[in-house]
Design an enzyme around this catalytic site. Structure first.
Site, PDB file in Angstrom:
ATOM      1  N   GLU A   1      -7.690 -40.492  -2.449  1.00 40.63           N
ATOM      2  CA  GLU A   1      -6.599 -39.686  -3.005  1.00 40.63           C
ATOM      3  C   GLU A   1      -6.614 -39.578  -4.528  1.00 40.63           C
ATOM      4  O   GLU A   1      -5.717 -38.968  -5.109  1.00 40.63           O
ATOM      5  CB  GLU A   1      -5.252 -40.247  -2.529  1.00 40.63           C
ATOM      6  CG  GLU A   1      -5.074 -40.094  -1.033  1.00 40.63           C
ATOM      7  CD  GLU A   1      -3.827 -40.779  -0.502  1.00 40.63           C
ATOM      8  OE1 GLU A   1      -3.387 -40.422   0.592  1.00 40.63           O
ATOM      9  OE2 GLU A   1      -3.301 -41.697  -1.179  1.00 40.63           O
TER      10      GLU A   1
ATOM     11  N   LYS B   1     -10.469 -44.151  -4.962  1.00 41.12           N
ATOM     12  CA  LYS B   1      -9.346 -45.024  -4.625  1.00 41.12           C
ATOM     13  C   LYS B   1      -9.697 -45.903  -3.422  1.00 41.12           C
ATOM     14  O   LYS B   1      -9.333 -47.074  -3.356  1.00 41.12           O
ATOM     15  CB  LYS B   1      -8.098 -44.185  -4.303  1.00 41.12           C
ATOM     16  CG  LYS B   1      -6.896 -45.011  -3.880  1.00 41.12           C
ATOM     17  CD  LYS B   1      -5.720 -44.127  -3.466  1.00 41.12           C
ATOM     18  CE  LYS B   1      -4.558 -44.961  -2.965  1.00 41.12           C
ATOM     19  NZ  LYS B   1      -3.429 -44.137  -2.471  1.00 41.12           N
ATOM     20  N   GLN B   2     -10.396 -45.314  -2.460  1.00 45.51           N
ATOM     21  CA  GLN B   2     -10.679 -46.014  -1.206  1.00 45.51           C
ATOM     22  C   GLN B   2     -11.874 -45.367  -0.512  1.00 45.51           C
ATOM     23  O   GLN B   2     -12.379 -44.340  -0.957  1.00 45.51           O
ATOM     24  CB  GLN B   2      -9.467 -45.953  -0.286  1.00 45.51           C
ATOM     25  CG  GLN B   2      -9.117 -44.547   0.201  1.00 45.51           C
ATOM     26  CD  GLN B   2      -7.687 -44.406   0.678  1.00 45.51           C
ATOM     27  OE1 GLN B   2      -6.768 -44.335  -0.123  1.00 45.51           O
ATOM     28  NE2 GLN B   2      -7.513 -44.383   1.991  1.00 45.51           N
TER      29      GLN B   2
ATOM     30  N   TRP C   1      -1.921 -41.367   9.066  1.00 46.82           N
ATOM     31  CA  TRP C   1      -3.193 -41.446   9.793  1.00 46.82           C
ATOM     32  C   TRP C   1      -3.591 -42.889  10.052  1.00 46.82           C
ATOM     33  O   TRP C   1      -4.476 -43.149  10.865  1.00 46.82           O
ATOM     34  CB  TRP C   1      -4.288 -40.715   9.023  1.00 46.82           C
ATOM     35  CG  TRP C   1      -4.746 -41.398   7.759  1.00 46.82           C
ATOM     36  CD1 TRP C   1      -3.965 -41.900   6.761  1.00 46.82           C
ATOM     37  CD2 TRP C   1      -6.093 -41.635   7.357  1.00 46.82           C
ATOM     38  NE1 TRP C   1      -4.740 -42.427   5.750  1.00 46.82           N
ATOM     39  CE2 TRP C   1      -6.047 -42.276   6.099  1.00 46.82           C
ATOM     40  CE3 TRP C   1      -7.332 -41.369   7.924  1.00 46.82           C
ATOM     41  CZ2 TRP C   1      -7.192 -42.661   5.397  1.00 46.82           C
ATOM     42  CZ3 TRP C   1      -8.475 -41.741   7.224  1.00 46.82           C
ATOM     43  CH2 TRP C   1      -8.393 -42.383   5.983  1.00 46.82           C
ATOM     44  N   ASP C   2      -2.942 -43.823   9.354  1.00 45.16           N
ATOM     45  CA  ASP C   2      -3.198 -45.243   9.561  1.00 45.16           C
ATOM     46  C   ASP C   2      -3.160 -45.594  11.047  1.00 45.16           C
ATOM     47  O   ASP C   2      -3.941 -46.429  11.524  1.00 45.16           O
ATOM     48  CB  ASP C   2      -2.128 -46.092   8.856  1.00 45.16           C
ATOM     49  CG  ASP C   2      -1.952 -45.752   7.388  1.00 45.16           C
ATOM     50  OD1 ASP C   2      -2.118 -44.568   7.034  1.00 45.16           O
ATOM     51  OD2 ASP C   2      -1.623 -46.652   6.603  1.00 45.16           O
TER      52      ASP C   2
END
Length: 774
Positions: free
Chosen positions: A486, A599-600, A348-349
């Site tokens: 994640e 995580k993000q 998806w980046d």
């Protein structure tokens, strides 16, 4: 003239390595990657020192063999060049390094090297090289070498070769997987030729090389030698102390993937001869011409902040050299063509982080990236079917055919199986692609694409969600997913995912209605092809109204997923020297899946992507709530917090997050640059400057500007494409200027600056006085 062609640009275009540190070799190999979207060449040293992970990668070449999943194949190498005296190789291991410097000239796309080595007998050799992967001829490359015996005379042997003895990284660091078998090696009168074939898919990869001795002495000879799967041109000559000897190596690379199966050798050899005939000057000028055109639209100029200037140009450089402009069946990998991290897979980046750069600078390349998703729809349909769903489910990790390539199991160091769930549960990618598609349409108004291939992507993926959602408790839910964060697996009703599904259904309904009026014949044909009915559209409309969105109305905090607020809470208070979050002491040893640590960016990314749909208060509260709980263990995270930091007024942190993102590979802050450049971070860095500091955003179809510049920045300039016209943007803290270039499809247009309408006219510059509003 050759010397002038290879002259260095100013310091703000140069990335330098001074000295040599064995521990940083892999990092610089990634940083110094050269490429053109078809070919990626890691910036490895020509002599192949110990610890090097050299790599040549060709877009679209994948193979599985004994690997866990299909992976990008390391192709035969072409940069081999070594110097021998008395049959002893001059190496970093056996010689004293007197001097070593490499310089990447990002504007020209040239990697320079100067090295001085002293052997055990005291003999000193100066070696210089210049390496280019051509922009104008994607299958061609050039290397210039010079060898100078500084304090001795005598025989010197140089070996310039093609290296077919290559393997990919396996699952474990020490493992190697062989994807290529040698097919043939041939000696030509003035070239060498090597052909290999992938083991599973039988794709042939062919290279030809010709090394020319530009100023040979009277006494020399040249022969071609085979060393197993290596093929080399060997030149031995009688050298004179202090004299410099020059060599030129021409290289061509072709594969059967492009349809050259029966003509591979002739294609390679003809290309070599054509390049040699045209010569260095003509080829370099063509290369420079194309690179200059690319930089004219892509460059960002920052006055007053040298570190930021170098950082953003580094990110732009890697975005430019990764652009797959030649093939609509290719996308860009999470590490571009700079390394084997993530096996060369597409995530998806691409659509969320990298695509915006291409949309506003190279829209045709952006379209190609979206066409990759169209051409891999058959694989996406199979993915959905494999999970018992309808429609099309894009793979979390995708290779050349769109089939899910995320491994279901990994292995720990002691050989134990570790289950990997991202391929099974991280389904938000389905709508991430559609979000990228609408970003493209919003900036280009390309209705032929939207009504054609775009519509099929929108509807097929919407049909997937229609079969994926569940009706429970009087509402619609999406259960057992992984959101962008994640750390947390198997969650129900991830806010990011559910909101995207709602938005996706709304857009599908709007598109269906629009096509009924403007393209009924196309809609009818497509509906028949994918079995789409009005009933489906009505169901999507209904779901979009009552799909569950976890949100606390009392606090205005969006719950990341159902049950998140019941998890053990920790606040991040410490950071390391690189600004990376340190895990709270009491959280060490815990299952992070059972904590509120992230995580993000997850919810904060949602509020960024749909900034106009959330109130300033909601955006601010969620930014501050999640910011102190985010570990930033993904390179995708800093840029999101930078963008939202600017949105909510946290300017100092926004700037710091920007610098962390733009320097993520140059500082190796995540300790994994050796595996390849962080593609998402490069796109994120561009977004931070253009969408963040310049404040350029699309609101209700209008291009709007609401800038805020850091204290150091005296001036910011960049260019962008909007609806086919080129806009030149320049801003300071006092004013903003926008020039609409001539020869575009529009003679005039209206933009907004600080909420006020501004008229632009072709060939004219509009200047607006600015006050800081953010």
């Amino acid at each position: 003239m050759v010397k002038d062609l290879f002259g260095l640009n100013s310091e703000d275009w140069l990335i330098k390595e001074k000295g040599f540190d064995w521990r940083k070799q892999g990092m610089y190999e990634s940083i110094f990657t050269l490429g053109n979207g078809y070919l990626g060449q890691r910036g490895s040293l020509e002599g192949n020192p110990s610890g090097s992970y050299r790599g040549t990668y060709i877009a679209g070449i994948f193979d599985k063999s004994e690997s866990l999943v299909s992976q990008m194949v390391k192709s035969p190498g072409w940069i081999d060049f070594s110097i021998w005296i008395d049959d002893e190789k001059m190496t970093y291991e056996t010689c004293k390094i007197l001097f070593n410097e490499r310089i990447l000239d990002m504007k020209k796309g040239i990697l320079h090297r100067v090295t001085r080595l002293k052997d055990k007998k005291g003999r000193i050799v100066r070696f210089e090289s210049k390496r280019v992967v051509f922009a104008h001829q994607v299958r061609g490359a050039l290397m210039l070498f010079s060898v100078t015996p500084e304090n001795f005379s005598g025989d010197i042997k140089v070996i310039s070769g093609l290296n077919g003895d290559v393997t990919n990284e396996g699952y474990y660091p020490e493992e190697r997987v062989k994807h290529l078998n040698l097919v043939s090696m041939k000696r030509g009168q003035d070239y060498i030729y090597l052909e290999s074939q992938t083991r599973d898919k039988k794709i042939k990869v062919a290279l030809a090389a010709s090394t020319l001795f530009d100023n040979p002495p009277q006494k020399f000879y040249k022969v071609n030698r085979m060393y197993g799967e290596k093929f080399a041109e060997v030149i031995v000559f009688d050298s004179q102390k202090g004299k410099t000897y020059n060599f030129t190596k021409w290289v061509s690379i072709f594969t059967s993937r492009e349809g050259y199966d029966r003509q591979l050798e002739s294609a390679c050899v003809d290309e070599i001869h054509d390049m040699i005939r045209d010569g260095i000057e003509k080829n370099m000028l063509k290369h420079f011409e194309l690179r200059e055109k690319e930089w004219q639209i892509a460059d960002i100029v920052i006055k007053g902040d040298k570190k930021a200037q170098l950082g953003i140009r580094f990110n732009l450089y890697h975005l430019i050299i990764a652009k797959p402009h030649h093939d609509p069946t290719l996308s860009i990998a999470a590490k571009f063509l700079s390394g084997e991290g993530y096996k060369g897979h597409v995530f998806w980046d691409t659509e969320i982080f990298a695509l915006p750069f291409y949309i506003y600078t190279f829209p045709e390349a952006a379209k190609n990236l979206l066409l990759y998703r169209y051409y891999t729809l058959p694989g996406a349909i199979l993915n959905a079917k494999d999970y018992g769903y309808k429609g099309a489910k894009f793979a979390w990790e995708s290779a050349d055919d769109g089939i899910e390539t995320t491994p279901r199991f990994g292995y720990s160091a002691d050989g134990k199986e570790v289950r990997i769930f991202t391929g099974d549960e991280e389904h938000h990618i389905v709508s991430d692609v559609v979000h990228g598609l609408y970003n493209f349409y919003g900036a280009t108004k390309d209705e032929s694409f939207l009504y054609g291939k775009g519509a099929e992507i929108v509807f097929q993926t919407a049909l997937f969600w229609l079969s994926r959602i569940e009706r429970r408790r009087g509402r619609y839910e999406v259960r057992k997913v992984i959101g962008p964060d994640e750390y947390h697996e198997h969650v129900d009703n991830n806010a990011f995912t559910n909101y995207l599904v709602m938005w996706h259904f709304i857009k599908a309904g709007e598109l269906y209605k629009k096509m009924e009026k403007e393209a009924p014949a196309i809609l009818k044909k497509l509906s028949k092809k994918i079995k789409l009915t009005k009933k489906h559209i009505e169901e999507m409309r209904l779901v979009s109204k009552i799909i569950y969105f976890p949100y606390d109305q009392k606090t205005d905090i969006i719950e990341q997923f159902e049950g998140y607020f019941s998890l053990e809470d920790f606040i991040i208070k410490q950071y390391d020297k690189n600004g990376m979050a340190i895990l709270p002491e009491k959280a060490k040893g815990l299952d992070l899946n059972k904590t509120r640590l992230l995580k993000q960016a997850d919810v904060v990314l949602l509020t960024h992507l749909f900034a106009d749909r959330f109130s300033p208060e909601v955006k601010k509260k969620n930014y501050y709530y999640y910011e102190k709980r985010t570990m930033h263990q993904s390179s995708l995270s800093f840029c999101v917090y930078a963008l939202m930091g600017l949105e909510v007024g946290d300017h100092k942190k926004a700037y710091n997050y920007f610098m962390k993102t733009s320097l993520i590979d140059l500082t190796n802050s995540h300790k994994n640059t050796a595996h390849g450049i962080h593609a998402a971070a490069t796109g994120g860095a561009w977004q931070m400057v253009v969408h963040g500091f310049a404040g350029m955003k699309v609101r209700r179809g209008v291009l709007c500007f609401d800038p805020w510049l850091p204290e150091k920045w005296k001036k910011l300039s960049y260019s962008c494409m909007w609806e086919g016209s080129i806009l030149r943007v320049s801003l300071s803290k006092a004013s903003l200027s926008v020039k609409m270039e001539k020869d575009g499809p529009h003679h005039s247009m209206t933009i907004k600056v600080g909420g006020k309408g501004v008229s632009l006219r072709e060939g004219k510059t509009a200047k607006i006085k600015m006050l800081r509003t953010r």
